[in-house]
Motif scaffolding. Structure first.
Motif, PDB file in Angstrom:
ATOM      1  N   THR A  88      -1.138  -0.697   5.745  1.00  0.00           N
ATOM      2  CA  THR A  88      -1.878  -1.513   5.143  1.00  0.00           C
ATOM      3  C   THR A  88      -0.779  -2.395   4.269  1.00  0.00           C
ATOM      4  N   MET A  89       0.172  -1.847   3.806  1.00  0.00           N
ATOM      5  CA  MET A  89       1.243  -2.899   3.017  1.00  0.00           C
ATOM      6  C   MET A  89       1.966  -3.813   4.194  1.00  0.00           C
TER       7      MET A  89
ATOM      8  N   ALA B 165      -0.631  -6.589   4.363  1.00  0.00           N
ATOM      9  CA  ALA B 165      -0.607  -7.439   3.474  1.00  0.00           C
ATOM     10  C   ALA B 165       0.671  -8.279   3.427  1.00  0.00           C
TER      11      ALA B 165
ATOM     12  N   HIS C 285       0.227 -12.561   3.813  1.00  0.00           N
ATOM     13  CA  HIS C 285       0.696 -13.237   2.549  1.00  0.00           C
ATOM     14  C   HIS C 285       1.998 -14.047   2.841  1.00  0.00           C
TER      15      HIS C 285
ATOM     16  N   SER D   7       1.933   3.210  -7.446  1.00  0.00           N
ATOM     17  CA  SER D   7       0.978   3.745  -6.564  1.00  0.00           C
ATOM     18  C   SER D   7       0.934   2.960  -5.673  1.00  0.00           C
TER      19      SER D   7
ATOM     20  N   THR E  27      -1.572   1.489  -4.322  1.00  0.00           N
ATOM     21  CA  THR E  27      -2.691   0.173  -4.963  1.00  0.00           C
ATOM     22  C   THR E  27      -1.801  -0.912  -5.624  1.00  0.00           C
ATOM     23  N   GLU E  28      -1.044  -0.516  -6.457  1.00  0.00           N
ATOM     24  CA  GLU E  28      -0.374  -1.467  -7.223  1.00  0.00           C
ATOM     25  C   GLU E  28       0.796  -2.124  -6.124  1.00  0.00           C
TER      26      GLU E  28
ATOM     27  N   GLU F 182       0.272  -2.752  -3.193  1.00  0.00           N
ATOM     28  CA  GLU F 182      -0.512  -3.888  -2.143  1.00  0.00           C
ATOM     29  C   GLU F 182      -0.823  -5.007  -3.020  1.00  0.00           C
ATOM     30  N   LYS F 183      -1.240  -4.900  -4.226  1.00  0.00           N
ATOM     31  CA  LYS F 183      -1.436  -6.061  -5.215  1.00  0.00           C
ATOM     32  C   LYS F 183      -0.179  -7.040  -5.240  1.00  0.00           C
ATOM     33  N   MET F 184       0.912  -6.315  -5.424  1.00  0.00           N
ATOM     34  CA  MET F 184       2.205  -7.026  -5.535  1.00  0.00           C
ATOM     35  C   MET F 184       2.274  -8.061  -4.188  1.00  0.00           C
TER      36      MET F 184
ATOM     37  N   GLY G 150      -0.275  -8.932  -2.268  1.00  0.00           N
ATOM     38  CA  GLY G 150      -1.368  -9.774  -2.396  1.00  0.00           C
ATOM     39  C   GLY G 150      -1.263 -11.297  -2.755  1.00  0.00           C
TER      40      GLY G 150
END
Length: 187
Positions: free
Chosen positions: A39-40, A43, A47, A178, A180-181, A183-185, A187
């Protein structure tokens, strides 16, 4: 003066040896990190973040200091050193760093390369948390990068040492976040 944050994703030892049950360094549960890393990786690619693949390789037919502590492993040309299917570099824009010690920085040009690309923050994923991940994180910090370790994107066959390493990383060297955190970085 404001500093700009530029993030790169570093995959450490996402090679068959650790993830294929028939290989010498496999341990049960290692493969649990692969979906998170995938997933990472998607991403980062989507991006436009720099992706680096660090893989341990040793020279065939030559002595290596590491053999004093570990059995001979990860020899050039051995299928155990191939990238896990689906985690191979996606073309020449993704850098590959071959390492002969635990840290992806030791005796490689990784720090120079990252500085030349103006990277400031390095998301580090892969195996093993208490060995190659920790050594890479410590050297990333020493070279002036902010290392970020997504908890669910690393693993070890010694969970208590992995937890202790993550605690030390958060306290002394970088950030433990996490998935999730992270992945947001990206994104």
């Amino acid at each position: 003066m404001t500093s700009r944050r530029k993030i790169a994703l570093l995959l450490v030892d996402v090679i068959n040896s650790f993830f294929d049950p028939g290989e010498p360094n496999y341990y049960p549960g290692a493969e649990d990190v692969l979906p998170v890393i995938a997933t990472m990786l998607r991403a980062a690619r989507q991006h436009g973040h720099l992706v680096i693949h660090a893989a341990e390789r040793h020279r065939t037919f030559h002595d290596d200091f590491e053999w004093k502590k570990l059995p001979i492993h990860h020899l050039e040309g051995d299928p155990s050193t191939d990238f896990v299917t689906g985690f191979e570099p996606a073309g020449p824009a993704e850098a590959v760093i071959y390492k002969r010690r635990y840290s992806a920085f030791f005796a490689t040009d990784l720090a120079l390369f990252l500085h030349e690309q103006n990277v400031t923050h390095l998301i580090i994923v892969g195996v093993k948390t208490n060995c190659c991940i920790r050594a890479t994180v410590q050297d990333a910090f020493a070279h002036g990068f902010t290392p970020i370790v997504p908890r669910e994107a690393t693993s070890s066959n010694r969970p208590h040492l992995a937890e202790a390493s993550l605690e030390d990383i958060a306290r002394y060297f970088g950030e433990v976040v996490s998935a999730t955190e992270a992945e947001k970085m990206l994104g």
